[in-house]
Design an enzyme around this catalytic site. Sequence first.
Site, PDB file in Angstrom:
ATOM      1  N   ARG A   1      -4.591  14.814   5.689  1.00  0.00           N
ATOM      2  CA  ARG A   1      -3.582  14.295   4.761  1.00  0.00           C
ATOM      3  C   ARG A   1      -4.181  14.146   3.363  1.00  0.00           C
ATOM      4  NH1 ARG A   1       0.031   8.815   5.625  1.00  0.00           N
ATOM      5  NH2 ARG A   1      -1.997   7.784   5.775  1.00  0.00           N
TER       6      ARG A   1
ATOM      7  N   ASP B   1      -3.508  -0.233   5.798  1.00  0.00           N
ATOM      8  CA  ASP B   1      -3.849   0.723   4.748  1.00  0.00           C
ATOM      9  C   ASP B   1      -3.029   0.399   3.514  1.00  0.00           C
ATOM     10  OD1 ASP B   1      -1.304   1.776   5.157  1.00  0.00           O
ATOM     11  OD2 ASP B   1      -2.012   3.623   6.114  1.00  0.00           O
TER      12      ASP B   1
END
Length: 532
Positions: free
Chosen positions: A169, A453
């Site tokens: 990603r 996150d």
Amino acid sequence: MSAPSPSSPAVVRARPVERQEEVLTEEALAFLAALHRRFTPRRDELLARRAARRAEIARTGTLDFLPRTAAVREDPDWRVAPAPAALEDRRVEITGPADDRKMTVNALNSGARVWLADFEDASAPTWHNVVHGQLNLIDAYARRIDFTAPGGKAYALRPAGELATVVMRPRGWHLDERHLTVDGRPVPGALTDFGLYFLHNARRLLELGKGPYFYLPKTESHLEARLWNDVFVFAQDHLGIPRGTIRATVLIETITAAYEMEEILYELREHASGLNAGRWDYLFSIVKNFRDGGEKFVLPDRNAITMTAPFMRAYTELLVRTCHRRGAHAIGGMAAFIPSRKDPEANEAALAKVRADKDREAADGFDGSWVAHPDLVPVARACFDAVLGDRPHQKHRLREDVRVTAVQLVAVDTLEARPTYEGLRNAVQVALRYIEAWLRGVGAVAIFGLMEDAATAEISRSQLWQWVDAGVVLEDGRQVTAALVREVARQELAAVRGEPGGWQEAHDLLLRVALDEDYADFLTLPAYELLD
């Protein structure tokens, strides 16, 4: 002074880190410059379109499916390309940053089918992390990442056939990489991460029977998906490998993208492999886009919003129906719980919630789901095994029973829960702790038993901003004001004052992005100015 040559490479503007020359080769810097010159102008235009669309949402207070792309949605015949063998079975995917060698080995060895190697929300983009995330993946494919920790514990890769397939990603379109410039401008972080990974690994991955696979974050429209598709075509042609070698899974983690799922798959159909349903970024996007909407769009405490909320059910069921109608994988959301070996009772209660969540996803038709910790891999796998059996997926379940309207996707006012003082305090606690860690270069952080996150910090600070702006009255009768948020932040700062870390800087940034009159689109933009 002469202008730079159109063929001049990207320029590195950072203090060197160990082994940097292995990643930033002459070929790599030339490739990044080519990507930048060809695609950054379109990136800039699309970011401007985001701002214009957000202004339109502020004016109308609504969203709808696009009339001009109705033909794409109504055409029953098109499909995405068949999944490659390495992505046929995705029943459990583990997530985590690639910039830590131990986590890289553990993720690859976890028993999950896929590892989302994250350069985005789970990685703070220090120059060291950007470079060493790439190095760790290069080393993993060359099987030279085995190492021994200072305490003597050895970490080694399992046989190749037992390793998770990597889906990388890159950063979102909105972030730049300030340490690399072309013609005096920073290269977008998305092109930096993609370009370095693709150039160094595409051919080796093909030799290993896999390929360069990507998760695309923060996509807001099918035009942004079209840009990615053009990047893929250019990159494959550049290396002389067949078009369609790249495969991409798009995270539907913005409210605008939820109205364009079919169009996003259509634009990427030669390279698409699926869509993913997130949670915190999706809620953050709702707040960001409808922040002028008053009480109608006020969200309660983030932990009170489960995936069973009606508007979240509409989103996830539409995603499954869309994916299976077009032959793509539907991947579910994150189980962020970190199992505890010290509190068996709390552990079992949390695991029961994970099982219920994964059982629901499998029953709804998802083909796989995410976990944040290796100990959750067998838990999630058992839930999907019970539904999938020996089948690699359940794309045959077309979910033609699903009918979702434009209104249902934003029916936030159907929630019964209200914001609470504990929810406000938790938002401050979590955001403060995450921002402090991020500014130290740590992007995946264990906070109160959950792996958090950047999406966590985004929804936390956005809710604080929204509650203050809307003058929300909490369940105990107190009104949320800037003064109340500052007082809670003062208390939380005092509580961690004795711990090492840059707590004052994190506190100040949190109040800035939670209370400034001008809402920051992403907290990582001002945070990046303080990083390194």
